[in-house]
Every structure is written in structure tokens, then in C-alpha cells.
Scaffold this motif. Structure first.
Motif, mmCIF file in Angstrom:
data_model
loop_
_atom_site.group_PDB
_atom_site.id
_atom_site.type_symbol
_atom_site.label_atom_id
_atom_site.label_comp_id
_atom_site.label_asym_id
_atom_site.label_seq_id
_atom_site.Cartn_x
_atom_site.Cartn_y
_atom_site.Cartn_z
ATOM 1 N N ASP A 1 1.784 8.615 -1.008
ATOM 2 C CA ASP A 1 2.436 7.381 -1.437
ATOM 3 C C ASP A 1 3.925 7.609 -1.684
ATOM 4 O O ASP A 1 4.318 8.245 -2.658
ATOM 5 N N ARG A 2 4.733 7.067 -0.772
ATOM 6 C CA ARG A 2 6.187 7.153 -0.921
ATOM 7 C C ARG A 2 6.786 5.799 -1.321
ATOM 8 O O ARG A 2 8.002 5.648 -1.329
ATOM 9 N N PHE A 3 5.932 4.866 -1.619
ATOM 10 C CA PHE A 3 6.397 3.535 -1.995
ATOM 11 C C PHE A 3 7.139 3.584 -3.331
ATOM 12 O O PHE A 3 6.612 4.076 -4.328
ATOM 13 N N VAL A 4 8.362 3.089 -3.339
ATOM 14 C CA VAL A 4 9.145 3.001 -4.568
ATOM 15 C C VAL A 4 8.934 1.595 -5.131
ATOM 16 O O VAL A 4 9.201 0.610 -4.449
ATOM 17 N N ALA B 1 -1.022 -5.217 5.487
ATOM 18 C CA ALA B 1 -2.474 -5.101 5.340
ATOM 19 C C ALA B 1 -2.818 -4.172 4.178
ATOM 20 O O ALA B 1 -2.219 -3.109 4.029
ATOM 21 N N PRO B 2 -3.802 -4.542 3.339
ATOM 22 C CA PRO B 2 -4.221 -3.675 2.233
ATOM 23 C C PRO B 2 -5.030 -2.487 2.751
ATOM 24 O O PRO B 2 -5.529 -2.520 3.882
ATOM 25 N N PRO B 3 -5.183 -1.442 1.934
ATOM 26 C CA PRO B 3 -5.897 -0.244 2.416
ATOM 27 C C PRO B 3 -7.338 -0.513 2.816
ATOM 28 O O PRO B 3 -7.847 0.120 3.753
ATOM 29 N N LEU C 1 -0.788 4.820 5.035
ATOM 30 C CA LEU C 1 0.069 5.987 4.803
ATOM 31 C C LEU C 1 0.240 6.235 3.307
ATOM 32 O O LEU C 1 0.330 7.385 2.867
ATOM 33 N N ARG C 2 0.274 5.183 2.531
ATOM 34 C CA ARG C 2 0.391 5.317 1.081
ATOM 35 C C ARG C 2 -0.828 6.031 0.509
ATOM 36 O O ARG C 2 -0.715 6.805 -0.446
#
Length: 303
Positions: free
Chosen positions: A232-235, A189-191, A227-228
């Protein structure tokens, strides 16, 4: 369309919003019947045909039923090979049912689990290019999917995808301010689906497409967008999978997964055009080599 009186063959799926059954029509052809029955609002006791709904939940249940019915009406107007075909919709047993064409195959999620990270780039490009054909038809009819994920992309036995289990009615129910647990699929799901729902649009489905392509490669969904937003911990895919897939495909995935909705593809067609274009230097080099080789062979043949 009449549904035969023979007993339901089996329950195909049971989620928090609905139950899908396998049944047969008057010609004994299999159909999938989706029943509106949010588990947080209603129960069905064994042996009862009618759902049991607490008085406090009745208004929310009825509003959701209206949204579900209207979504069924809208989907029934669509006839596209990459979108689930709604054959009929009706009210019965104090709820609503959608009758859909029964498709044979398996979900993309099952395909991912079976392949365990070994899905080919050509497969990803083909499946999502075709799925975006269906999404273009959906958006052209002023609809959104709002629950795109590998579990809702069904791969028929002939290898073609079909979009199933639309989440727009569920999202409308949340937007209506009724007391219902938010129904998001974390990672897909998008923010804006968590907050700022007035920003929802075709670009919201593009985020989910990007997350689904990411899952094809990684085997799991990316970090949940809510959570991002906080940390933001998305690599990026371009870092995680460099060398395994073309840089252009990985850049496309990262493009879809932008938190800012304005920085994503704004339409299914925009994303589709990029997926159909191969800019990987290695692929270009190989094609150039083949073209040059054919030219040299043709020249030799003339001499």
C-alpha cells in the motif's frame, strides 16, 4: 418503441464490452442505443449486421448476453433522475440492445480534465450527494453499479449528475467462470472486485465513490486497490490535500478508500449523511462570526 430507419448519427462510445450509438426514435427524438458486443468475444466485419463469433467463444458470448439483457430489464424498472433511464431493451442481430434516454452534457471526467485540479469543495459535495441519491435507488432494487468512476458520472447541462454505464453484467460474466479478461477500472475498483467477489455489496460502490472524489481533487485515480493489497503506497487525502479542502471532506474520502470493506461506509445513505454535514472548524467559525454579526446589528437597530 420503434427506432427510425434513418442512419445512426454517430458512435458515442466504444468500449471492450459494448458500443453506444446516437439514434432517433419514431418521434425523431435522440436516444442512446447500447449494443452488447464484447470485443474479446465477437467481431463485426464491415457491412455485416450480425457479429462474427468463434465457436469457442459462443457459450461465453451467450451467457454475457443473458446477463446484459437481465441488467437492462432491471434498470428499465428504475425511474430516478440521477440514474440513466432505460426506455426499452430488445434482441436483434443475434445480440441485445438497450435504448436509453439521451442526455446532453459531459462526463465528470471531462469536467475534471477541464478544471485540472481546481474543483471546488461545494461542487464535489453537491454532485456526489445527488449521485448517491441515484445509488440509493439502485441498491434498494438489489442492484450494484460496479463501475463507478468519473467517466460514468454524467453531468447534464443543468448541472445535475446521472449514473451511466453500469458494470454489473460485466462483473457477473467474470464471476461465472467464463474465459473473459477481467474488466476493472484500475484505481476505482475495490479489492473485492479482483478477488473474494462474494464480498461485493453496496460498500464496494462506496469505494468507487471515494476514488472518484479523490480524482476530482488529484486529477488522477488513487493507487489501484489490488496493488495496495500487495504494497500500500496510497497517501491519504488528509495528508495530500491538507489545507486545500476541509478536513471533514478529506476524512470522508479516506473512509471510503479503506481496503477492508467493513471499515467503509456500508450504505449510500451513510455516506450521504456525512457529505451533507460540514464539520470544518473554519467553516463553523465563519458561520458563527456571521451569526454574531447579525445579532450585533439587530441589537444596534433596536437601540
Amino acid at each position: 418503441m420503434a427506432i427510425s430507419s434513418s442512419p445512426t448519427v454517430k458512435v458515442l462510445s466504444c468500449g471492450g464490452f459494448s458500443i453506444v450509438y446516437l439514434a432517433h426514435d419514431e418521434n425523431d427524438q435522440p436516444v442512446a442505443i447500447k449494443e452488447y458486443l464484447p470485443s474479446s468475444l465477437a467481431l463485426r466485419h464491415e457491412g455485416d449486421a450480425l457479429p462474427s463469433i468463434a465457436e469457442d467463444n459462443l457459450a461465453t458470448f451467450r451467457y454475457g448476453m443473458k446477463c446484459f439483457f437481465e441488467e437492462g430489464r432491471a434498470l428499465a424498472r428504475l425511474s430516478h433522475q440521477n440514474v440513466v433511464r432505460v426506455l426499452n431493451f430488445f434482441r436483434a442481430n443475434e445480440t441485445v440492445y438497450l435504448v436509453m434516454r439521451y442526455e446532453r452534457g459531459r462526463t465528470l471526467q471531462e469536467y475534471i480534465q477541464a478544471r485540472k485540479g481546481s474543483i471546488k469543495e461545494n461542487f464535489i459535495r453537491r454532485i456526489f450527494t445527488l449521485a448517491l441519491n441515484g445509488l440509493r435507488e439502485v441498491h434498494a432494487n438489489k442492484l450494484l453499479h460496479l463501475d463507478l468512476k468519473p467517466a460514468n458520472i454524467y453531468i447534464r447541462n443543468d448541472g445535475t449528475p446521472v449514473l451511466i454505464d453500469f458494470g454489473a453484467a460485466r462483473q457477473t460474466l467474470v464471476q461465472g467462470g467464463f474465459k473473459l479478461n477481467p474488466m476493472y477500472t484500475p484505481g476505482f475498483a475495490p479489492p473485492e472486485q479482483y478477488k473474494n467477489r462474494e464480498l461485493l455489496g453496496p460498500w464496494s460502490d462506496m469505494y468507487s465513490v471515494g476514488a472518484s472524489m479523490f480524482a476530482c481533487i488529484a486529477g488522477v485515480a488513487p493507487q489501484a486497490s489490488d496493488l495496495r493489497v500487495e504494497k500500500d503506497r496510497f497517501v491519504p487525502a488528509t495528508q495530500l490535500f491538507a489545507g486545500r479542502y476541509s478536513e471533514q471532506l478529506l476524512e470522508t474520502i479516506d473512509w471510503c478508500l479503506q481496503l477492508d470493506h467493513m471499515k467503509r461506509p456500508q450504505s449510500a445513505m451513510a455516506l450521504q449523511k456525512v457529505l451533507l454535514r460540514e464539520r470544518d472548524p473554519e467553516i463553523a467559525r465563519r458561520k458563527s462570526f456571521v451569526v454574531n454579526l447579525r445579532g450585533a446589528l439587530a441589537k444596534l437597530a433596536r437601540h
